[in-house]
Motif scaffolding. Structure first.
Motif, mmCIF file in Angstrom:
data_model
loop_
_atom_site.group_PDB
_atom_site.id
_atom_site.type_symbol
_atom_site.label_atom_id
_atom_site.label_comp_id
_atom_site.label_asym_id
_atom_site.label_seq_id
_atom_site.Cartn_x
_atom_site.Cartn_y
_atom_site.Cartn_z
ATOM 1 N N SER A 590 41.126 -20.138 -64.627
ATOM 2 C CA SER A 590 40.460 -19.358 -65.674
ATOM 3 C C SER A 590 39.773 -18.148 -65.049
ATOM 4 O O SER A 590 39.461 -18.153 -63.863
ATOM 5 C CB SER A 590 39.424 -20.218 -66.405
ATOM 6 N N GLY A 591 39.578 -17.121 -65.853
ATOM 7 C CA GLY A 591 38.943 -15.913 -65.312
ATOM 8 C C GLY A 591 38.718 -14.864 -66.367
ATOM 9 O O GLY A 591 38.807 -15.141 -67.572
ATOM 10 N N ARG A 592 38.440 -13.653 -65.891
ATOM 11 C CA ARG A 592 38.079 -12.563 -66.800
ATOM 12 C C ARG A 592 39.278 -11.730 -67.204
ATOM 13 O O ARG A 592 40.263 -11.673 -66.480
ATOM 14 C CB ARG A 592 37.059 -11.642 -66.114
ATOM 15 N N ILE A 593 39.150 -11.042 -68.353
ATOM 16 C CA ILE A 593 40.116 -10.009 -68.702
ATOM 17 C C ILE A 593 39.450 -8.648 -68.531
ATOM 18 O O ILE A 593 38.257 -8.557 -68.261
ATOM 19 C CB ILE A 593 40.689 -10.194 -70.120
ATOM 20 N N PHE A 693 36.221 -24.130 -61.266
ATOM 21 C CA PHE A 693 36.856 -23.639 -62.487
ATOM 22 C C PHE A 693 38.346 -23.331 -62.314
ATOM 23 O O PHE A 693 39.037 -23.104 -63.288
ATOM 24 C CB PHE A 693 36.182 -22.338 -62.940
ATOM 25 N N LYS A 694 38.804 -23.252 -61.078
ATOM 26 C CA LYS A 694 40.134 -22.683 -60.853
ATOM 27 C C LYS A 694 41.264 -23.689 -60.876
ATOM 28 O O LYS A 694 42.416 -23.298 -60.752
ATOM 29 C CB LYS A 694 40.131 -21.936 -59.503
ATOM 30 N N ASN A 695 40.972 -24.960 -60.969
ATOM 31 C CA ASN A 695 42.093 -25.911 -60.853
ATOM 32 C C ASN A 695 41.844 -27.194 -61.634
ATOM 33 O O ASN A 695 41.600 -28.242 -61.057
ATOM 34 C CB ASN A 695 42.355 -26.222 -59.375
ATOM 35 N N THR A 696 41.962 -27.089 -62.944
ATOM 36 C CA THR A 696 41.865 -28.291 -63.776
ATOM 37 C C THR A 696 43.277 -28.751 -64.144
ATOM 38 O O THR A 696 44.109 -27.936 -64.562
ATOM 39 C CB THR A 696 41.080 -27.973 -65.067
#
Ligand code: SF4
Length: 890
Positions: A590-593, A693-696
């Motif tokens: 997940s991250g920003r746009i 947050f990066k690896n669910t």
């Protein structure tokens, strides 16, 4: 240090409230609450430039959604009543259950002065360590990594290093979108000196477009990659042996740990999911390039091994002696505007103010400085742990300041349940109606950007002033004032009798120098005697700023580190294997746009910034989509052990197979089920407590809506009952995307959203029952009031032309005739906004490419203006050029 008066032209020099670049802003008051926003050309972070988000600040400072008065359990009350009630509830809770039964959850959006008093009250006078910040979510692994390697949380470099480097490695960072102005500086340097750029990221982001090498590393393999680099640099003789022997310790142990299980370069490449030649190129470039900067950001920090990953990067720089000299060093890029300021004042639960640790000596020093015998001597709960303690009933009263944890924390269903259980929840914020506000017993109206005075510190340790240029509306108050008033009512008036932010800043600066004698790098003692005028006129300045000593843009270049031995430490960073989960076979990142910020409570108000992305989406590799019968634009459901979300599928060849990406910005305020936090697991790094947050692990499946629709309206509508909905701002109204996920759900047709005609209204309608389609519009005195386009098969017209009609006033005959077709009489679609800064739409760019045979981004910029400001849309422009060239070649 230089000081000068604020500009005499009538504009106010302040600082952007979004990312950690910390750009200077010049705000010129216009009529009412409007302001003309421009980059401050004297600010050393940006020299006059702003990205799309900064440029559109003027669209976010109106009164829409402002929280204006204290509210207790739904009832407006006065400030005195609110603060009395808070003091009573917090004091009672402490008396009955002890100080650890209360907590503050604060934010990187706070100014340093706000942060300072909040930390002082909780740690120094309430006597609990339970203050933590949403910066825990973005850079606490970097903090811990710095402390382990350097002895203190210090970023050794500065932005100029990006202009003086020959190799810049961007790890876990979509810099082009998330830190656009620093990225722009890097690209200009690349043009001048041919700087090589390596991007390490599992997905192909906009940043990769300018990279000389993109290493699409497997999710979670960064540690293996940097351990390989570390070992190879050592094996190839790239170590700076003089630096290592004189200024470091622990090399042999760290090397041994990094080399555990090490095989050939080919096997290392395989373990990282990389091509061996690409890995070899990266190692060779790193080994042979003295001036190397490694920027790391959330992709490194937001991991259950984030701190080790940070230290693995720092190990490579220590080994090569590339720290704190021009054009070289590890560089932690912070996400928020004042994450660094929060670190300075002890906003994290594990740190005291002024970079003091929880040692007996430091606690004694701080107790004497603050004049307290109530200082806590132990760290408090970190963010995830803090909300777990609320869920378990251990924390019974919390004050949340300037953040939206119901959306932004991982496993947000549990966070919501925790807030529900907590006996007394206070939320101070400048906006109303956030997801977190639903759970608040007390709402306190905070001053917003443009109304606050204080300081922030950016990623290169530069302290800048945020200055007010707008009046505070309603009863909005600065956060420092609220905290001080609560402290006074809790019996600590003497320690919180501040008369303004300058007063607080002087104390903060004095504390940094108090009995310091060079033992802590963070020292801004030279600013402790600022008068009000000096404070008002303070120019951007990098710490340390010691009394009678010059400051420094770079640190540690001479090999002196604030550890007990004066040496930097290599830290062993073992790689541990993780196993796939068959029930949840994909990995969610997940991250920003590009054009949005956090939970969109402010950038979502901007029509311009809202024009680029309509809905929450999930990027899927074509093979993963095909295997699940998912097409581009389909609605899909994502499921994890924690929860569910619904998003629009975007087929993205730049994704790794098996990996998905979803943006973090959507919430229950603007979507039915687009909040990614409901999906994310609550795993954290064991040292920093930063969530991974990066690896669910996630599973994904298609949805088959029974109808699709969009609805344009001048006023917001209630959304309860729709299976799927999202809302975004348009000029003079709102655009709702809607879909029915099962029979029996509320439908806009059944619900007659277009509604029965009111007096003076005119309704036009086109219906085709065989296709299940309905197109209807309501006009009033010739102006478009609302418009519903509904289809059983998903075929709907473009939104852009219709949305544009809301701003058009009275429609002419041609517009009225074309209305229900959803496109102008020429039939030409406008396309989405590509360049938000310059307001250039896709159709303008496509036309220019065709008409003038443009072949590169620069030419498009010269012709249309697109991409000439912050440049974060360059990748999108390049895509349009590539599409045109493919069409020509076909
Ligand atoms: Fe603000 Fe953009 Fe500068 Fe970040 S890069 S501080 S968001 S203007």
């Amino acid at each position: 240090m230089t000081k000068s008066a604020p500009t005499k032209t009538g504009s106010t020099k302040t600082t952007c409230p979004y990312c950690g670049v910390g750009c200077g802003v010049s705000a010129q008051r216009a009529t009412g609450r409007q302001a003309v926003i421009a980059g401050d050309d004297t600010h050393p972070a940006n020299y006059g430039r702003l990205c799309s988000k900064g440029s559109m600040l003027g669209e976010t400072i109106g009164m829409e959604k402002r929280l204006l008065h204290p509210v207790h359990r739904g009832k407006r009350i006065g400030w005195c009543e609110a603060l009395d009630e808070m003091a009573r509830r917090f004091s009672d809770t402490i008396e009955r259950h002890g100080p650890d039964a209360v907590a503050f959850y604060v934010s990187g959006q706070l100014l340093t002065e706000d942060y300072y008093v909040a930390n002082k009250l909780m740690k120094g006078f309430i006597g609990s360590g339970n203050i933590d910040t949403n910066s825990r979510l973005c850079m606490s692994s970097a903090v811990a990594g710095h402390k382990r390697a350097f002895g203190e949380d210090v970023v050794p470099g500065c932005y100029e290093d990006f202009e003086e480097a020959d190799l810049v490695v961007l790890v876990g960072s979509n810099t082009a979108w998330c830190h656009p102005i620093l990225y722009r500086r890097l690209l200009e340097a690349k043009e001048k000196r041919g700087t090589r750029i390596v991007v390490i990221d599992p997905r192909r982001t906009a940043t990769c477009d300018d990279a000389d090498l993109h290493l699409a590393v497997s999710p979670g393999a960064d540690l293996a990659l940097f351990n390989t680099l570390f070992c190879e640099l050592h094996a190839r003789g790239a170590a700076d042996t003089a630096f290592v022997s004189a200024h470091t310790e622990g090399l042999d142990d760290a090397l041994a740990m990094a080399a555990t299980g090490r095989g050939s370069l080919a096997s290392a490449a395989g373990a990282c999911g990389l091509d061996e030649n690409d890995l070899e190129t990266f190692i060779r470039w790193f080994a042979e390039t003295e001036r190397t900067v490694t920027l790391f950001s959330q992709g490194i920090n937001q991991s259950e091994k984030g701190v080790d990953q940070v230290n693995a990067i720092i190990n490579c720089h220590l080994l090569t002696g590339r720290v704190g000299r021009p054009g070289m060093g590890p560089f932690s890029m912070t996400g928020q505007p004042n994450a660094m300021g929060g670190r300075e004042v002890g906003g994290l639960a594990g740190q005291l103010a002024a970079h003091l640790e929880f040692s007996g000596e430091a606690c004694d020093l701080l107790s004497r400085f603050w004049g307290t015998d109530r200082l806590t001597t132990k760290p408090g709960r970190k963010a995830v742990d803090m909300f777990d303690a609320m869920a378990d009933g251990k924390i019974k009263a919390v004050w949340i300041m300037a953040t939206n944890p119901a959306v932004s924390l991982p496993d947000s269903n549990r966070v919501r349940a925790a807030l529900e259980r907590c006996e007394f929840v206070v939320l101070s914020d400048c906006v109303e109606g956030t997801d977190t506000a639903i759970y608040a017993d007390m709402l306190l109206p905070a001053a917003a950007w443009g109304e606050k005075n204080g300081t922030v510190t950016n990623s290169e340790r530069r302290i800048s002033r945020q200055r007010a240029f707008l009046d505070r509306p309603g009863e909005a108050r600065p956060d420092w004032w609220m905290v001080s008033e609560l402290a006074r009512r809790m019996g600590f008036a003497d320690a919180f009798s501040y008369d303004g932010p300058a007063d607080i800043f002087r104390e903060h600066a004095a504390l940094s120098a108090f009995e310091n004698n060079g033992s802590r790098v963070f020292d801004i003692g030279a600013l402790a005697g600022l008068s009000e005028e000096d404070y008002d006129a303070l120019q951007p300045v990098q710490w340390p700023i010691r009394r009678n000593a010059a400051g420094s843009a770079r640190l540690f270049g001479l090999g002196e580190f604030p550890t007990a031995t004066g040496r930097a430490k290599f830290v062993g960073t073992p790689v541990s294997a993780s196993s796939p989960d068959r029930n949840f076979p994909l990995v969610l990142n997940s991250g920003r746009i590009r054009d949005q910020w956090h939970t969109m409570t402010r950038t979502g108000l901007s029509v311009t910034l809202s024009a680029n992305e309509l809905e929450p989406f999930v990027e899927i590799h074509p093979d993963d989509a095909r295997a699940r019968n998912i097409g581009d634009g389909h609605l899909v459901r994502l499921e994890t052990e924690q929860g569910q979300a619904v998003a629009r599928a975007r087929i993205a060849p730049g994704q790794r197979r098996g990996s998905l990406f979803m943006p973090i910005h959507w919430s229950d305020m603007n979507s039915a089920a687009g909040a990614v936090g409901r999906l994310v697991h609550p795993l954290t790094d064991p040292v920093s407590g930063q969530p991974a947050f990066k690896n669910t692990n996630v599973r994904l499946g298609p949805l088959e809506p029974v109808w699709h629709a969009f609805f344009l309206t001048r006023t917001e509508i209630a959304t309860a009952g729709f299976g799927y909905w999202t809302r975004r701002r348009i000029e003079a109204g709102y655009l709702y995307e809607l879909a029915g996920l099962s029979d029996g759900e509320r439908s806009p047709e059944m619900d007659a959203l277009a509604g029965p005609p009111l007096e003076g209204d005119e309704v036009i309608e086109m219906r085709d029952d065989t296709l299940g389609s309905l197109r209807t519009a309501r006009l009033n005195q010739g102006r478009l009031m609302s418009c519903l386009m509904l289809s059983g098969n998903g075929r709907l017209p473009s939104r852009d032309w219709l949305a544009g009609l809301f701003a058009s006033g009275v429609l002419d005959d041609e517009m009225r005739r074309a209305l229900l077709s959803g496109q102008s009489a020429s039939g030409k679609p406008q396309g989405p906004v590509v360049c938000a800064c310059m307001g250039v739409r896709a159709d303008t760019i496509v036309d220019a490419i065709a008409e003038h045979a443009l072949t590169n981004v620069k030419e498009v910029g010269e012709c249309t203006g697109a991409g000439t400001n912050c440049g974060s849309c360059r990748a999108d422009i390049r895509k349009l050029i590539d599409e045109r060239q493919r069409e020509e070649a076909a």
